[in-house]
Design a protein around this motif. Structure first.
Motif, PDB file in Angstrom:
ATOM      1  N   PRO A 171      20.321  77.498  58.923  1.00  0.00           N
ATOM      2  CA  PRO A 171      21.035  77.455  57.537  1.00  0.00           C
ATOM      3  C   PRO A 171      22.296  78.315  57.846  1.00  0.00           C
ATOM      4  CG  PRO A 171      18.791  77.840  57.238  1.00  0.00           C
ATOM      5  CD  PRO A 171      18.888  77.844  58.930  1.00  0.00           C
ATOM      6  N   GLY A 172      23.533  77.922  57.251  1.00  0.00           N
ATOM      7  CA  GLY A 172      24.827  78.535  57.425  1.00  0.00           C
ATOM      8  C   GLY A 172      25.564  78.003  58.647  1.00  0.00           C
ATOM      9  N   GLY A 173      24.911  77.137  59.378  1.00  0.00           N
ATOM     10  CA  GLY A 173      25.463  76.728  60.693  1.00  0.00           C
ATOM     11  C   GLY A 173      26.227  75.514  60.316  1.00  0.00           C
ATOM     12  N   SER A 174      27.116  74.986  61.404  1.00  0.00           N
ATOM     13  CA  SER A 174      27.896  73.742  61.237  1.00  0.00           C
ATOM     14  C   SER A 174      27.621  72.560  62.303  1.00  0.00           C
ATOM     15  CB  SER A 174      29.603  73.998  61.572  1.00  0.00           C
ATOM     16  OG  SER A 174      29.809  75.192  60.701  1.00  0.00           O
ATOM     17  N   LEU A 175      27.906  71.411  62.147  1.00  0.00           N
ATOM     18  CA  LEU A 175      27.897  70.289  62.884  1.00  0.00           C
ATOM     19  C   LEU A 175      28.893  69.319  62.709  1.00  0.00           C
ATOM     20  CD1 LEU A 175      23.878  69.320  62.765  1.00  0.00           C
ATOM     21  CD2 LEU A 175      25.424  70.298  64.727  1.00  0.00           C
ATOM     22  N   SER A 232      27.058  67.537  45.714  1.00  0.00           N
ATOM     23  CA  SER A 232      26.129  68.542  46.567  1.00  0.00           C
ATOM     24  C   SER A 232      26.794  68.906  47.718  1.00  0.00           C
ATOM     25  CB  SER A 232      24.704  67.811  46.701  1.00  0.00           C
ATOM     26  OG  SER A 232      25.054  66.706  47.349  1.00  0.00           O
ATOM     27  N   VAL A 233      27.796  68.187  48.415  1.00  0.00           N
ATOM     28  CA  VAL A 233      28.279  68.758  49.634  1.00  0.00           C
ATOM     29  C   VAL A 233      29.771  69.121  49.435  1.00  0.00           C
ATOM     30  CG1 VAL A 233      26.799  67.070  50.697  1.00  0.00           C
ATOM     31  CG2 VAL A 233      29.131  66.407  50.169  1.00  0.00           C
ATOM     32  N   LYS A 234      30.307  68.909  48.350  1.00  0.00           N
ATOM     33  CA  LYS A 234      31.858  69.181  47.986  1.00  0.00           C
ATOM     34  C   LYS A 234      32.150  70.670  48.372  1.00  0.00           C
ATOM     35  CE  LYS A 234      35.424  67.751  44.805  1.00  0.00           C
ATOM     36  NZ  LYS A 234      35.696  67.039  43.499  1.00  0.00           N
ATOM     37  N   GLY A 235      33.248  70.822  49.274  1.00  0.00           N
ATOM     38  CA  GLY A 235      33.398  72.195  49.497  1.00  0.00           C
ATOM     39  C   GLY A 235      32.860  72.836  50.719  1.00  0.00           C
ATOM     40  N   ARG A 236      31.764  71.812  51.323  1.00  0.00           N
ATOM     41  CA  ARG A 236      31.249  72.253  52.592  1.00  0.00           C
ATOM     42  C   ARG A 236      31.519  71.186  53.697  1.00  0.00           C
ATOM     43  NH1 ARG A 236      25.854  72.487  52.662  1.00  0.00           N
ATOM     44  NH2 ARG A 236      25.358  70.789  51.109  1.00  0.00           N
ATOM     45  N   PHE A 237      31.507  69.952  53.212  1.00  0.00           N
ATOM     46  CA  PHE A 237      31.802  68.793  54.024  1.00  0.00           C
ATOM     47  C   PHE A 237      33.042  68.152  54.124  1.00  0.00           C
ATOM     48  CE2 PHE A 237      27.138  67.164  54.386  1.00  0.00           C
ATOM     49  CZ  PHE A 237      26.429  68.573  54.530  1.00  0.00           C
ATOM     50  N   THR A 238      33.742  67.862  55.190  1.00  0.00           N
ATOM     51  CA  THR A 238      34.946  67.182  55.446  1.00  0.00           C
ATOM     52  C   THR A 238      34.848  65.766  56.107  1.00  0.00           C
ATOM     53  OG1 THR A 238      35.870  69.373  55.130  1.00  0.00           O
ATOM     54  CG2 THR A 238      37.439  67.318  56.097  1.00  0.00           C
ATOM     55  N   ILE A 239      35.186  64.779  55.335  1.00  0.00           N
ATOM     56  CA  ILE A 239      35.425  63.419  56.091  1.00  0.00           C
ATOM     57  C   ILE A 239      36.731  63.051  56.438  1.00  0.00           C
ATOM     58  CG2 ILE A 239      35.717  62.248  53.942  1.00  0.00           C
ATOM     59  CD1 ILE A 239      34.052  59.924  55.142  1.00  0.00           C
ATOM     60  N   SER A 240      36.857  62.571  57.813  1.00  0.00           N
ATOM     61  CA  SER A 240      37.946  62.350  58.214  1.00  0.00           C
ATOM     62  C   SER A 240      37.967  61.032  59.224  1.00  0.00           C
ATOM     63  CB  SER A 240      38.718  63.409  59.141  1.00  0.00           C
ATOM     64  OG  SER A 240      37.949  63.776  60.278  1.00  0.00           O
ATOM     65  N   ARG A 241      39.060  60.288  59.273  1.00  0.00           N
ATOM     66  CA  ARG A 241      39.104  59.232  60.271  1.00  0.00           C
ATOM     67  C   ARG A 241      40.341  58.975  61.319  1.00  0.00           C
ATOM     68  NH1 ARG A 241      39.013  54.427  56.365  1.00  0.00           N
ATOM     69  NH2 ARG A 241      38.960  53.236  58.086  1.00  0.00           N
ATOM     70  N   ALA A 300      43.033  54.860  65.237  1.00  0.00           N
ATOM     71  CA  ALA A 300      43.053  54.271  66.767  1.00  0.00           C
ATOM     72  C   ALA A 300      41.668  54.228  67.349  1.00  0.00           C
ATOM     73  CB  ALA A 300      44.321  55.250  67.154  1.00  0.00           C
ATOM     74  N   LYS A 301      41.048  54.997  67.030  1.00  0.00           N
ATOM     75  CA  LYS A 301      39.549  55.129  67.825  1.00  0.00           C
ATOM     76  C   LYS A 301      38.593  54.507  67.220  1.00  0.00           C
ATOM     77  CE  LYS A 301      40.960  59.573  70.297  1.00  0.00           C
ATOM     78  NZ  LYS A 301      40.550  60.812  70.395  1.00  0.00           N
ATOM     79  N   ASN A 302      38.820  53.768  65.834  1.00  0.00           N
ATOM     80  CA  ASN A 302      37.800  53.434  65.151  1.00  0.00           C
ATOM     81  C   ASN A 302      36.626  54.180  64.758  1.00  0.00           C
ATOM     82  OD1 ASN A 302      39.189  50.773  65.140  1.00  0.00           O
ATOM     83  ND2 ASN A 302      37.612  49.733  65.697  1.00  0.00           N
ATOM     84  N   THR A 303      37.014  55.139  64.458  1.00  0.00           N
ATOM     85  CA  THR A 303      36.112  56.591  64.232  1.00  0.00           C
ATOM     86  C   THR A 303      36.078  57.274  63.062  1.00  0.00           C
ATOM     87  OG1 THR A 303      35.816  56.759  66.775  1.00  0.00           O
ATOM     88  CG2 THR A 303      34.903  58.545  65.367  1.00  0.00           C
ATOM     89  N   VAL A 304      35.041  57.522  62.382  1.00  0.00           N
ATOM     90  CA  VAL A 304      35.054  58.411  61.165  1.00  0.00           C
ATOM     91  C   VAL A 304      34.084  59.646  61.698  1.00  0.00           C
ATOM     92  CG1 VAL A 304      32.948  57.149  60.280  1.00  0.00           C
ATOM     93  CG2 VAL A 304      34.643  58.549  58.984  1.00  0.00           C
ATOM     94  N   TYR A 305      34.656  60.737  61.173  1.00  0.00           N
ATOM     95  CA  TYR A 305      33.819  62.187  61.465  1.00  0.00           C
ATOM     96  C   TYR A 305      33.395  62.663  59.990  1.00  0.00           C
ATOM     97  CZ  TYR A 305      36.894  61.551  65.674  1.00  0.00           C
ATOM     98  OH  TYR A 305      37.425  61.143  66.772  1.00  0.00           O
ATOM     99  N   LEU A 306      32.369  63.461  60.201  1.00  0.00           N
ATOM    100  CA  LEU A 306      31.854  64.344  59.223  1.00  0.00           C
ATOM    101  C   LEU A 306      31.709  65.886  59.648  1.00  0.00           C
ATOM    102  CD1 LEU A 306      30.963  64.237  56.097  1.00  0.00           C
ATOM    103  CD2 LEU A 306      28.806  64.119  56.794  1.00  0.00           C
ATOM    104  N   GLN A 307      32.603  66.629  59.167  1.00  0.00           N
ATOM    105  CA  GLN A 307      32.278  68.076  59.456  1.00  0.00           C
ATOM    106  C   GLN A 307      31.601  68.807  58.521  1.00  0.00           C
ATOM    107  OE1 GLN A 307      33.554  70.034  62.196  1.00  0.00           O
ATOM    108  NE2 GLN A 307      32.468  71.523  61.305  1.00  0.00           N
ATOM    109  N   MET A 308      30.492  69.390  58.833  1.00  0.00           N
ATOM    110  CA  MET A 308      29.618  69.828  57.848  1.00  0.00           C
ATOM    111  C   MET A 308      29.304  71.325  58.155  1.00  0.00           C
ATOM    112  SD  MET A 308      26.318  66.820  57.898  1.00  0.00           S
ATOM    113  CE  MET A 308      25.837  67.353  59.613  1.00  0.00           C
ATOM    114  N   ASN A 309      29.710  72.182  57.019  1.00  0.00           N
ATOM    115  CA  ASN A 309      29.924  73.580  57.247  1.00  0.00           C
ATOM    116  C   ASN A 309      28.828  74.305  56.275  1.00  0.00           C
ATOM    117  OD1 ASN A 309      31.912  73.732  59.196  1.00  0.00           O
ATOM    118  ND2 ASN A 309      33.331  73.718  57.627  1.00  0.00           N
ATOM    119  N   SER A 310      28.330  75.517  56.599  1.00  0.00           N
ATOM    120  CA  SER A 310      27.449  76.317  55.619  1.00  0.00           C
ATOM    121  C   SER A 310      26.296  75.389  55.263  1.00  0.00           C
ATOM    122  CB  SER A 310      28.312  76.450  54.131  1.00  0.00           C
ATOM    123  OG  SER A 310      29.396  77.195  54.425  1.00  0.00           O
ATOM    124  N   LEU A 311      25.674  74.824  56.250  1.00  0.00           N
ATOM    125  CA  LEU A 311      24.701  73.983  56.197  1.00  0.00           C
ATOM    126  C   LEU A 311      23.401  74.485  55.449  1.00  0.00           C
ATOM    127  CD1 LEU A 311      24.999  71.969  59.434  1.00  0.00           C
ATOM    128  CD2 LEU A 311      24.989  70.766  57.099  1.00  0.00           C
TER     129      LEU A 311
END
Length: 114
Positions: free
Chosen positions: A14-18, A62-71, A74-85
């Motif tokens: 808990p509190g970690g990131s992925l 439930s995730v606003k302010g903790r998670f960040t989506i980006s894309r 050029a790499k056809n890739t989407v990311y999800l940065q998850m903080n304060s898990l």
């Protein structure tokens, strides 16, 4: 046909990131809104975050302010940065087009536990 391959999950305290990644095949990726979803044991799949082709984002409360989506189109890739898990973030995470009609990938397991 589009295939999604999710990666980056794991066990975190808990509190970690992925940071999750989702690689999509096919040429339509850059033109479509993309979304991250999750499904916890015994619960229905729910939307976590979405990002339009131009980069506008929206998040579940439930995730606003903790998670960040980006894309990276050029790499056809989407990311999800998850903080304060939190333990309640434990689920299998998937990506897909919110417009529907495409098969789900295998997902990536995220477990938040001490």
């Amino acid at each position: 046909q589009v295939h999604f391959v999710e990666s980056g999950g794991g066990l975190v305290q808990p509190g970690g990131s992925l940071r999750l990644s989702c690689a999509a095949s096919g040429s339509i990726f850059s033109t479509y809104t993309m979304g991250w979803y999750r499904q916890a044991p015994g619960k229905q799949r729910e939307s976590v975050a979405v990002i339009t082709s131009s980069g506008t984002t929206n998040y579940a409360v439930s995730v606003k302010g903790r998670f960040t989506i980006s894309r990276d189109n050029a790499k056809n890739t989407v990311y999800l940065q998850m903080n304060s898990l939190k333990p309640e973030d434990t689920a299998v995470y998937y990506c897909n087009f919110p417009r529907g009609g495409y098969a789900w990938g295998q997902g990536t397991q995220v477990t938040v536990s001490s």
